[in-house]
Scaffold this motif. Structure first.
Motif, mmCIF file in Angstrom:
data_model
loop_
_atom_site.group_PDB
_atom_site.id
_atom_site.type_symbol
_atom_site.label_atom_id
_atom_site.label_comp_id
_atom_site.label_asym_id
_atom_site.label_seq_id
_atom_site.Cartn_x
_atom_site.Cartn_y
_atom_site.Cartn_z
ATOM 1 N N ASP A 3 1.807 -5.887 4.759
ATOM 2 C CA ASP A 3 0.984 -6.811 5.272
ATOM 3 C C ASP A 3 -0.563 -6.161 5.494
ATOM 4 N N LEU A 4 -1.233 -6.562 4.491
ATOM 5 C CA LEU A 4 -2.824 -6.307 4.080
ATOM 6 C C LEU A 4 -3.698 -7.366 5.310
ATOM 7 N N VAL A 5 -4.859 -7.203 5.356
ATOM 8 C CA VAL A 5 -5.740 -7.979 6.185
ATOM 9 C C VAL A 5 -6.846 -8.669 5.431
ATOM 10 N N ASP A 6 -7.465 -9.905 5.795
ATOM 11 C CA ASP A 6 -8.464 -10.300 5.205
ATOM 12 C C ASP A 6 -9.837 -10.223 5.983
ATOM 13 N N ALA A 7 -10.852 -10.992 5.665
ATOM 14 C CA ALA A 7 -11.933 -10.504 6.120
ATOM 15 C C ALA A 7 -12.054 -10.848 7.456
ATOM 16 N N GLY A 8 -11.230 -11.782 8.188
ATOM 17 C CA GLY A 8 -11.101 -12.076 9.727
ATOM 18 C C GLY A 8 -10.084 -11.273 10.391
ATOM 19 N N GLN A 9 -9.621 -10.220 9.480
ATOM 20 C CA GLN A 9 -8.554 -9.253 9.927
ATOM 21 C C GLN A 9 -7.315 -9.913 10.472
ATOM 22 N N SER A 10 -7.164 -11.095 9.780
ATOM 23 C CA SER A 10 -5.833 -11.678 9.845
ATOM 24 C C SER A 10 -4.684 -11.425 8.830
ATOM 25 N N PRO A 11 -3.391 -11.142 9.403
ATOM 26 C CA PRO A 11 -2.561 -10.143 8.394
ATOM 27 C C PRO A 11 -2.113 -11.157 7.237
ATOM 28 N N VAL A 12 -2.063 -10.741 5.968
ATOM 29 C CA VAL A 12 -1.809 -11.223 4.856
ATOM 30 C C VAL A 12 -0.552 -10.551 4.023
ATOM 31 N N PRO A 13 0.564 -11.204 4.053
ATOM 32 C CA PRO A 13 1.764 -10.577 3.185
ATOM 33 C C PRO A 13 1.520 -10.610 1.855
ATOM 34 N N LEU A 14 1.297 -9.310 1.194
ATOM 35 C CA LEU A 14 1.131 -9.124 -0.001
ATOM 36 C C LEU A 14 1.915 -9.929 -1.176
ATOM 37 N N ARG A 15 3.296 -9.844 -0.800
ATOM 38 C CA ARG A 15 4.328 -10.228 -1.610
ATOM 39 C C ARG A 15 4.139 -11.796 -1.636
ATOM 40 N N GLY A 16 3.499 -12.390 -0.759
ATOM 41 C CA GLY A 16 3.387 -13.844 -0.777
ATOM 42 C C GLY A 16 2.175 -14.174 -1.801
ATOM 43 N N LEU A 17 1.628 -13.392 -2.319
ATOM 44 C CA LEU A 17 0.615 -13.800 -3.268
ATOM 45 C C LEU A 17 1.115 -13.664 -4.815
ATOM 46 N N LEU A 18 2.381 -13.423 -5.081
ATOM 47 C CA LEU A 18 2.814 -13.156 -6.557
ATOM 48 C C LEU A 18 3.010 -14.366 -7.189
ATOM 49 N N PRO A 19 2.930 -14.193 -8.427
ATOM 50 C CA PRO A 19 2.579 -13.059 -9.367
ATOM 51 C C PRO A 19 1.153 -12.749 -9.304
ATOM 52 N N ALA A 20 0.625 -11.529 -9.336
ATOM 53 C CA ALA A 20 -0.656 -11.254 -9.212
ATOM 54 C C ALA A 20 -1.147 -9.942 -9.849
ATOM 55 N N MET A 21 -2.230 -9.818 -10.221
ATOM 56 C CA MET A 21 -2.799 -8.386 -10.575
ATOM 57 C C MET A 21 -3.581 -7.913 -9.333
ATOM 58 N N ILE A 22 -3.110 -6.882 -8.897
ATOM 59 C CA ILE A 22 -3.654 -6.246 -7.535
ATOM 60 C C ILE A 22 -4.685 -5.155 -8.037
ATOM 61 N N ALA A 67 -2.541 -14.710 -9.512
ATOM 62 C CA ALA A 67 -3.599 -14.374 -8.606
ATOM 63 C C ALA A 67 -4.343 -12.927 -9.027
ATOM 64 N N VAL A 68 -5.502 -12.888 -8.454
ATOM 65 C CA VAL A 68 -6.157 -11.685 -8.726
ATOM 66 C C VAL A 68 -6.487 -11.213 -7.250
ATOM 67 N N VAL A 69 -6.201 -10.029 -7.155
ATOM 68 C CA VAL A 69 -6.314 -9.695 -5.388
ATOM 69 C C VAL A 69 -6.974 -8.137 -5.473
ATOM 70 N N THR A 70 -8.109 -8.080 -4.909
ATOM 71 C CA THR A 70 -8.635 -6.843 -4.772
ATOM 72 C C THR A 70 -8.362 -6.147 -3.330
ATOM 73 N N VAL A 71 -8.170 -4.965 -3.261
ATOM 74 C CA VAL A 71 -7.649 -4.210 -2.096
ATOM 75 C C VAL A 71 -8.665 -3.221 -1.839
ATOM 76 N N ALA A 72 -9.321 -3.065 -0.834
ATOM 77 C CA ALA A 72 -10.349 -2.066 -0.106
ATOM 78 C C ALA A 72 -9.571 -1.303 0.843
ATOM 79 N N GLY A 73 -9.996 0.114 1.064
ATOM 80 C CA GLY A 73 -9.365 0.938 2.078
ATOM 81 C C GLY A 73 -9.997 0.412 3.382
#
Length: 226
Positions: A107-126, A150-156
């Motif tokens: 579970d990652l977070v978006d700009a509003g700090q809401s949780p986003v399940p990463l596997r729910g965005l597949l297929p994807a280039m992360i 989907a194209v997903v960027t993930v920051a630390g």
């Protein structure tokens, strides 16, 4: 038993009646003593019994010379295991192959700090952008991605990376727990973005340790849409 030098190597003891013997760092410092020996030998050559009179002091000086040379060699001789040697840095190794492994349920977070399940965005280039925003490379990936991928960027941390200009299709997320980087098994490298291609079943199909031009992965990206 001899006394150890600065690196722990034994040097031979000298008779105590010789007093303190100073070992110079440079054997050339004994040039004056060597010249004196030659002068004494020349004088002794003209006197009866002179050689015997000089035998003991010359022997003592010869031993001192040999001891000095031995000490200098022991200190300056190259050794493979000196304590101040620095290990050669290991070259960067690309991540171990993850192809065929399942993406963990993160579970990652978006700009509003809401949780986003990463596997729910597949297929994807992360694309992990914790080492480099690399907006040009991200824009190339968006242009090459077929519909439905989907194209997903993930920051630390918790700060979401800015989207490339005119690329609203990018899903920008952050990974506060560092779970995706841990799964990858390699730390972030400055100036480098790393990408994972994951199919709709959650299986990693390819890892790009250093995201380059789209031509290098276009076919793999297109295969995710099937």
């Amino acid at each position: 038993m001899g006394k150890p030098d600065a690196e722990g190597h034994d040097l031979p003891d000298l008779p105590p009646e010789w007093g303190r013997v100073v070992v110079p760092d440079d054997a050339s410092a004994l040039a004056a003593e060597a010249a004196q020996i030659r002068r004494e030998l020349r004088r002794a050559a003209g006197r009866p019994g002179g050689h015997r009179a000089l035998a003991l002091p010359l022997f003592v000086l010869l031993v001192a010379l040999l001891t000095t040379l031995g000490g200098v060699l022991a200190v300056t001789w190259p050794r493979a295991n000196r304590g101040n040697d620095r290990p050669t840095p290991a070259p960067y190794a690309p991540p171990a192959t993850l192809a065929g492994r399942s993406l963990p349920a993160l579970d990652l977070v978006d700009a509003g700090q809401s949780p986003v399940p990463l596997r729910g965005l597949l297929p994807a280039m992360i694309i992990l952008v914790d080492g480099c925003p690399c907006q040009d490379r991200v824009a190339e990936a968006v242009a090459a991605a077929p519909g439905g991928v989907a194209v997903v960027t993930v920051a630390g941390g918790r700060t979401v990376a800015a989207r490339p200009p005119a690329e609203p299709a990018v899903r920008a997320l952050a990974d506060p727990a560092g779970g995706l980087r841990s799964f990858l098994g390699e730390p972030a490298r400055p100036g480098t973005a790393t990408a994972l291609l994951v199919d709709r079943a959650g299986v990693v199909t390819r890892v790009l340790p250093e995201l380059g031009p789209a031509d290098a992965y276009r076919e793999d990206l297109t295969a995710l849409a099937r």
